[in-house]
Design a protein around this motif. Structure first.
Motif, PDB file in Angstrom:
ATOM      1  N   HIS A   1       0.842  -1.200   0.000  1.00 60.78           N
ATOM      2  CA  HIS A   1       0.000   0.000   0.000  1.00 60.78           C
ATOM      3  C   HIS A   1       0.881   1.256   0.000  1.00 60.78           C
ATOM      4  O   HIS A   1       0.597   2.221  -0.736  1.00 60.78           O
ATOM      5  CB  HIS A   1      -0.910  -0.012   1.231  1.00 60.78           C
ATOM      6  CG  HIS A   1      -1.934   1.086   1.236  1.00 60.78           C
ATOM      7  ND1 HIS A   1      -3.119   1.008   0.545  1.00 60.78           N
ATOM      8  CD2 HIS A   1      -1.926   2.307   1.844  1.00 60.78           C
ATOM      9  CE1 HIS A   1      -3.816   2.128   0.726  1.00 60.78           C
ATOM     10  NE2 HIS A   1      -3.113   2.931   1.509  1.00 60.78           N
ATOM     11  N   ALA A   2       1.947   1.230   0.805  1.00 60.49           N
ATOM     12  CA  ALA A   2       2.869   2.367   0.842  1.00 60.49           C
ATOM     13  C   ALA A   2       3.516   2.587  -0.514  1.00 60.49           C
ATOM     14  O   ALA A   2       3.767   3.723  -0.925  1.00 60.49           O
ATOM     15  CB  ALA A   2       3.943   2.127   1.908  1.00 60.49           C
ATOM     16  N   ASN A   3       3.766   1.496  -1.227  1.00 59.04           N
ATOM     17  CA  ASN A   3       4.375   1.602  -2.556  1.00 59.04           C
ATOM     18  C   ASN A   3       3.446   2.332  -3.523  1.00 59.04           C
ATOM     19  O   ASN A   3       3.887   3.143  -4.344  1.00 59.04           O
ATOM     20  CB  ASN A   3       4.707   0.205  -3.076  1.00 59.04           C
ATOM     21  CG  ASN A   3       5.779   0.219  -4.138  1.00 59.04           C
ATOM     22  OD1 ASN A   3       6.709   1.022  -4.073  1.00 59.04           O
ATOM     23  ND2 ASN A   3       5.662  -0.646  -5.121  1.00 59.04           N
ATOM     24  N   HIS A   4       2.128   2.073  -3.418  1.00 55.93           N
ATOM     25  CA  HIS A   4       1.155   2.786  -4.250  1.00 55.93           C
ATOM     26  C   HIS A   4       1.112   4.276  -3.881  1.00 55.93           C
ATOM     27  O   HIS A   4       1.025   5.140  -4.758  1.00 55.93           O
ATOM     28  CB  HIS A   4      -0.237   2.163  -4.093  1.00 55.93           C
ATOM     29  CG  HIS A   4      -0.396   0.875  -4.836  1.00 55.93           C
ATOM     30  ND1 HIS A   4      -0.616   0.820  -6.196  1.00 55.93           N
ATOM     31  CD2 HIS A   4      -0.355  -0.416  -4.418  1.00 55.93           C
ATOM     32  CE1 HIS A   4      -0.707  -0.437  -6.585  1.00 55.93           C
ATOM     33  NE2 HIS A   4      -0.551  -1.212  -5.529  1.00 55.93           N
ATOM     34  N   LEU A   5       1.163   4.555  -2.571  1.00 58.48           N
ATOM     35  CA  LEU A   5       1.169   5.948  -2.130  1.00 58.48           C
ATOM     36  C   LEU A   5       2.406   6.672  -2.661  1.00 58.48           C
ATOM     37  O   LEU A   5       2.326   7.825  -3.107  1.00 58.48           O
ATOM     38  CB  LEU A   5       1.149   6.023  -0.602  1.00 58.48           C
ATOM     39  CG  LEU A   5      -0.105   5.524   0.117  1.00 58.48           C
ATOM     40  CD1 LEU A   5       0.057   5.713   1.624  1.00 58.48           C
ATOM     41  CD2 LEU A   5      -1.348   6.248  -0.377  1.00 58.48           C
ATOM     42  N   ALA A   6       3.552   5.989  -2.614  1.00 60.46           N
ATOM     43  CA  ALA A   6       4.796   6.596  -3.096  1.00 60.46           C
ATOM     44  C   ALA A   6       4.695   6.946  -4.575  1.00 60.46           C
ATOM     45  O   ALA A   6       5.171   7.993  -5.015  1.00 60.46           O
ATOM     46  CB  ALA A   6       5.968   5.645  -2.853  1.00 60.46           C
ATOM     47  N   ASN A   7       4.055   6.076  -5.326  1.00 57.37           N
ATOM     48  CA  ASN A   7       3.897   6.336  -6.760  1.00 57.37           C
ATOM     49  C   ASN A   7       3.075   7.599  -6.997  1.00 57.37           C
ATOM     50  O   ASN A   7       3.394   8.420  -7.870  1.00 57.37           O
ATOM     51  CB  ASN A   7       3.232   5.138  -7.432  1.00 57.37           C
ATOM     52  CG  ASN A   7       3.206   5.258  -8.936  1.00 57.37           C
ATOM     53  OD1 ASN A   7       4.227   5.514  -9.563  1.00 57.37           O
ATOM     54  ND2 ASN A   7       2.036   5.076  -9.526  1.00 57.37           N
ATOM     55  N   GLU A   8       2.010   7.775  -6.192  1.00 55.73           N
ATOM     56  CA  GLU A   8       1.179   8.981  -6.325  1.00 55.73           C
ATOM     57  C   GLU A   8       1.984  10.223  -5.951  1.00 55.73           C
ATOM     58  O   GLU A   8       1.886  11.265  -6.604  1.00 55.73           O
ATOM     59  CB  GLU A   8      -0.056   8.872  -5.430  1.00 55.73           C
ATOM     60  CG  GLU A   8      -1.058   7.818  -5.895  1.00 55.73           C
ATOM     61  CD  GLU A   8      -2.379   7.938  -5.148  1.00 55.73           C
ATOM     62  OE1 GLU A   8      -2.834   9.074  -4.942  1.00 55.73           O
ATOM     63  OE2 GLU A   8      -2.946   6.899  -4.770  1.00 55.73           O
ATOM     64  N   MET A   9       2.778  10.125  -4.879  1.00 55.80           N
ATOM     65  CA  MET A   9       3.576  11.266  -4.435  1.00 55.80           C
ATOM     66  C   MET A   9       4.601  11.649  -5.503  1.00 55.80           C
ATOM     67  O   MET A   9       4.815  12.830  -5.790  1.00 55.80           O
ATOM     68  CB  MET A   9       4.300  10.935  -3.118  1.00 55.80           C
ATOM     69  CG  MET A   9       3.377  10.650  -1.955  1.00 55.80           C
ATOM     70  SD  MET A   9       2.335  12.078  -1.525  1.00 55.80           S
ATOM     71  CE  MET A   9       1.263  11.337  -0.291  1.00 55.80           C
ATOM     72  N   ARG A  10       5.247  10.648  -6.090  1.00 54.08           N
ATOM     73  CA  ARG A  10       6.267  10.937  -7.105  1.00 54.08           C
ATOM     74  C   ARG A  10       5.667  11.618  -8.323  1.00 54.08           C
ATOM     75  O   ARG A  10       6.313  12.443  -8.967  1.00 54.08           O
ATOM     76  CB  ARG A  10       6.960   9.641  -7.513  1.00 54.08           C
ATOM     77  CG  ARG A  10       7.897   9.088  -6.439  1.00 54.08           C
ATOM     78  CD  ARG A  10       8.306   7.663  -6.724  1.00 54.08           C
ATOM     79  NE  ARG A  10       9.163   7.131  -5.648  1.00 54.08           N
ATOM     80  CZ  ARG A  10       9.288   5.838  -5.374  1.00 54.08           C
ATOM     81  NH1 ARG A  10       8.629   4.948  -6.096  1.00 54.08           N
ATOM     82  NH2 ARG A  10      10.071   5.442  -4.399  1.00 54.08           N
ATOM     83  N   SER A  11       4.409  11.274  -8.635  1.00 52.86           N
ATOM     84  CA  SER A  11       3.761  11.899  -9.787  1.00 52.86           C
ATOM     85  C   SER A  11       3.548  13.392  -9.572  1.00 52.86           C
ATOM     86  O   SER A  11       3.360  14.151 -10.528  1.00 52.86           O
ATOM     87  CB  SER A  11       2.408  11.215 -10.069  1.00 52.86           C
ATOM     88  OG  SER A  11       1.466  11.508  -9.053  1.00 52.86           O
ATOM     89  N   LEU A  12       3.576  13.823  -8.280  1.00 54.11           N
ATOM     90  CA  LEU A  12       3.433  15.240  -7.945  1.00 54.11           C
ATOM     91  C   LEU A  12       4.790  15.920  -7.772  1.00 54.11           C
ATOM     92  O   LEU A  12       4.858  17.076  -7.370  1.00 54.11           O
ATOM     93  CB  LEU A  12       2.617  15.386  -6.655  1.00 54.11           C
ATOM     94  CG  LEU A  12       1.180  14.865  -6.695  1.00 54.11           C
ATOM     95  CD1 LEU A  12       0.556  14.936  -5.308  1.00 54.11           C
ATOM     96  CD2 LEU A  12       0.351  15.655  -7.690  1.00 54.11           C
ATOM     97  N   GLY A  13       5.859  15.182  -8.055  1.00 50.28           N
ATOM     98  CA  GLY A  13       7.190  15.752  -7.906  1.00 50.28           C
ATOM     99  C   GLY A  13       7.727  15.676  -6.494  1.00 50.28           C
ATOM    100  O   GLY A  13       8.684  16.374  -6.151  1.00 50.28           O
ATOM    101  N   ILE A  14       7.096  14.839  -5.652  1.00 55.13           N
ATOM    102  CA  ILE A  14       7.549  14.688  -4.266  1.00 55.13           C
ATOM    103  C   ILE A  14       8.558  13.547  -4.190  1.00 55.13           C
ATOM    104  O   ILE A  14       8.245  12.405  -4.526  1.00 55.13           O
ATOM    105  CB  ILE A  14       6.350  14.421  -3.323  1.00 55.13           C
ATOM    106  CG1 ILE A  14       5.417  15.640  -3.322  1.00 55.13           C
ATOM    107  CG2 ILE A  14       6.825  14.102  -1.908  1.00 55.13           C
ATOM    108  CD1 ILE A  14       4.097  15.408  -2.617  1.00 55.13           C
TER     109      ILE A  14
END
Length: 323
Positions: A245-258
């Motif tokens: 689940h954290a891996n999915h969250l990380a993917n969303e964050m990276r898409s925002l440049g985080i």
């Protein structure tokens, strides 16, 4: 004594990404995502990421009961791009392989789209326990992979680079029709640090050939500047389910440049937060069963020690303002 030419230089620069001290396949998936992000950012839409596994190479030799060392077999296999299939057949037959064995090998090493179905089919054709082990690892990497689906990832059993020290997954990236060989390569090395007196320290890494990439981009009039991130978010977890689940969250964050990473191993939360501190992370998120169910996550400011429980949307807004 090399002869300088296009793609071969007397001196060159590499950019490496390595993860040391963990054998989690999440690390390989993160490196795949780096490939995806880099090639997309540079506009290299035709780039191909080739992937193999050392156990696939060993299983091909074992399955056909070849009376040769794996290293001798792969040294010839590594010449495929230079000498072609006919050249491979000629050199293998000098080592005692038959025409039939060469034909079987040519079927196995034909590049194919890296999907779960193709990985399982390849392992089934080779029919050896080591092939099954290789397939399990590559499939788990695909489960963890959060990069773009547009990246052309190929399962290529002819990839045999660096067999002296690669012990697991092997990477190589090319830009077809560029007139230049590989622009990046790497893999899993479980024993390499032992050469320097540090035993039992697994690692995996990739290396980009900056000069070759520059030449490719220059020929395509596509030179871009890349700006590094200076802040880091670490996502912590309690078990494999919360790690996914954290891996999915990380993917969303990276898409925002985080700029963020998921702690790769299943360790106690304190150890994960200590790691975030050592890395100088600005923030950390903890993901557990309750957080997954409620879709609210504790966001910890690693500098002040304060913590707030926020929705994903609130976290996105908060971090987008500071990253």
């Amino acid at each position: 004594a090399d002869r300088p030419q296009k793609g071969r230089y007397r001196e060159f620069t590499q950019c490496d990404a390595d993860i040391i001290g963990s054998n989690s396949l999440l690390n390989e998936a993160d490196l795949m995502a780096i490939y995806s992000e880099v090639f997309a950012g540079l506009g290299l839409s035709t780039a191909i990421l080739k992937i193999n596994h050392r156990k696939f190479l060993e299983s091909m030799v074992a399955s056909l009961d070849l009376n040769i060392e794996t290293t001798a077999f792969t040294l010839i296999l590594d010449k495929k791009d230079k000498i072609g299939l006919e050249g491979l057949s000629s050199e293998w037959q000098k080592l005692g392989l038959t025409n039939e064995q060469c034909s079987i090998l040519f079927k196995w090493i034909e590049p194919k789209r890296m999907t779960e179905a193709n990985i399982k089919a390849t392992a089934g054709d080779i029919d050896h326990p080591m092939a099954e082990e290789a397939a399990e690892e590559l499939i788990q990497m695909l489960e963890f992979y959060m990069g773009s689906k547009d990246l052309d990832i190929q399962l290529d059993l002819s990839l045999a680079r660096g067999l002296d020290y690669y012990t697991g997954c092997i990477f190589e990236a090319i830009v077809p029709d560029s007139g230049i060989g590989s622009i990046s390569g790497g893999g899993r090395y479980d024993d390499l640090t032992g050469v320097f007196g540090l035993d039992d320290m697994s690692g995996v890494g990739i290396s980009f050939g900056i000069d070759r990439i520059y030449d490719v981009l220059n020929s395509q009039d596509r030179l871009n500047a890349v700006q590094a991130e200076d802040k880091l978010l670490v996502l912590c977890h309690f078990d494999r389910e919360s790690q996914l689940h954290a891996n999915h969250l990380a993917n969303e964050m990276r898409s925002l440049g985080i700029n963020c990473l998921v702690y790769p191993d299943l360790k106690k939360l304190k150890k994960q937060l200590d790691y975030a501190n050592k890395r100088g992370a600005s923030h950390a998120i903890v993901v557990g069963d309750k957080e997954i169910q409620e879709q609210r996550y504790p966001l910890k400011d690693m500098q002040t020690g304060t913590q707030e429980v926020l929705s994903l949307e609130q976290i996105r807004t908060r971090l987008s303002e500071t990253f």
